[in-house]
Design an enzyme around this catalytic site. Structure first.
Site, short mmCIF file in Angstrom:
data_model
loop_
_atom_site.label_atom_id
_atom_site.label_comp_id
_atom_site.label_asym_id
_atom_site.label_seq_id
_atom_site.Cartn_x
_atom_site.Cartn_y
_atom_site.Cartn_z
N ASP A 50 1.53 2.96 2.37
CA ASP A 50 2.19 1.69 2.08
C ASP A 50 2.10 1.39 0.59
O ASP A 50 1.02 1.36 0.01
CB ASP A 50 1.48 0.56 2.86
CG ASP A 50 2.06 -0.81 2.55
OD1 ASP A 50 2.92 -1.27 3.32
OD2 ASP A 50 1.67 -1.41 1.53
N TYR A 55 3.58 -2.75 -7.18
CA TYR A 55 2.35 -1.99 -7.46
C TYR A 55 2.54 -1.02 -8.63
O TYR A 55 1.55 -0.56 -9.20
CB TYR A 55 1.87 -1.20 -6.24
CG TYR A 55 1.66 -2.01 -4.98
CD1 TYR A 55 1.67 -3.42 -5.00
CD2 TYR A 55 1.45 -1.38 -3.76
CE1 TYR A 55 1.49 -4.14 -3.83
CE2 TYR A 55 1.26 -2.11 -2.60
CZ TYR A 55 1.29 -3.49 -2.63
OH TYR A 55 1.11 -4.20 -1.47
N LYS A 80 8.32 -2.04 -0.72
CA LYS A 80 8.75 -3.43 -0.60
C LYS A 80 9.58 -3.82 -1.82
O LYS A 80 9.32 -3.34 -2.93
CB LYS A 80 7.53 -4.36 -0.52
CG LYS A 80 6.48 -3.88 0.47
CD LYS A 80 5.22 -4.74 0.48
CE LYS A 80 4.12 -4.06 1.28
NZ LYS A 80 3.32 -3.12 0.49
N HIS A 113 9.00 -8.57 0.16
CA HIS A 113 7.59 -8.79 -0.16
C HIS A 113 7.13 -10.24 0.03
O HIS A 113 6.03 -10.49 0.52
CB HIS A 113 7.33 -8.33 -1.61
CG HIS A 113 5.94 -7.84 -1.84
ND1 HIS A 113 5.63 -6.86 -2.76
CD2 HIS A 113 4.75 -8.18 -1.27
CE1 HIS A 113 4.32 -6.63 -2.74
NE2 HIS A 113 3.77 -7.42 -1.85
#
Length: 277
Positions: A50, A55, A80, A113
């Protein structure tokens, strides 16, 4: 629920099989670190990874997938769309960019998200398009409360298959889970170990001792027995293995209840009804 090992899956509402346990990658550095962590996890038997645009490590994760030399069809990859990319065309563009960074030609799960008011409906239409075109096997959301889901589903052609939310013994979200179950939406936990804050908890330590397991393993097992997919994050090879070693025991009903009683509706992350990013 058949949970024999790391390859055990649950069936989403559209028939897609999603692993019960995956690797979370929040705050894992792009480049060598994310590549090594993903490769290590996959070689250990993890099949679900994931990540998210936010990120900033999709490229490294893509390289880890390649380095693992596991057949792509065996893997379940989630990313996401970030808040600044919400909107029909913008979301489609963000998806393509994520796919390129991950070096993949399709995704297993694509999620919105955060429920940014006034933007998530249009973004959802983009996810429906991607799903209908076969570019993603399943679509869902993160951090959606009941009212967000209701608003989304009013006009949606496709219902979200997954809702990934903050979920741990201090925030067990029972009402939200009941609503999701009623609508065939699979709940998934982010930050299941509460960023380590629960590891010193006395009640959990006592339960862990009885099963000859760690507190982390007890919490992750509690997730699964509650029917919640879980994605603990670690960069440490030993912990990655330890987090996965939860398929050889079962918590008794009274222990599940005792863990449920730790709930305080306490969040370590932002409140989905009150965030400004």
């Amino acid at each position: 629920m058949h949970m024999k090992n790391l390859h055990s899956t649950t069936r989403l509402s559209n028939g897609v099989e999603m692993p019960w346990l995956g690797l979370g990658t929040y705050k894992i550095q792009d480049g060598t670190e994310s590549t090594n962590v993903v490769k290590t996890a996959i070689q250990h038997g993890y099949r679900s990874i994931d990540t998210a645009t936010l990120y900033g490590n999709e490229r490294g994760i893509g390289e880890g997938i390649i380095a693992s030399e596991i057949d792509r069809k065996e893997l379940f990859i989630t990313t996401k769309v970030w808040n600044s990319d919400l909107g029909y065309e913008k979301t489609l563009a963000a998806f393509n960019e994520s796919l390129t960074k991950l070096s993949l030609d399709y995704l297993d799960l694509y999620l919105i998200h955060w429920p940014v008011e006034g933007k998530f409906i249009e973004a959802w239409q983009a996810l429906e398009t991607l799903y209908i075109e076969g570019k993603v096997k399943a679509v869902g959301v993160c951090n959606f409360q009941i009212h967000h889901l209701e608003e989304l589903m009013k006009d949606a052609k496709i219902k979200p298959m997954v809702n990934q939310v903050e979920y741990h013994p201090r925030l067990s979200q029972k009402e939200l889970q009941a609503f999701c179950q009623q609508h065939g939406i699979q709940l998934e936990a982010w930050s299941p170990l509460m960023q380590g804050e629960l590891l010193e908890n006395k009640a959990l330590q006592e339960i862990a001792e009885r099963y000859n397991k760690t507190v982390a393993q007890v919490i992750l097992r509690w997730d699964l027995q509650n029917g919640v997919i879980t994605i603990p994050k670690s960069t440490n090879a030993y912990r990655i293995a330890e987090n996965a070693d939860i398929f050889d025991f079962e918590l008794a009903p009274e222990d599940l209840k005792q863990i449920d009683m730790l709930n305080q509706n306490y969040r370590i992350g932002p409140d989905p009804d009150n965030f400004d990013f």
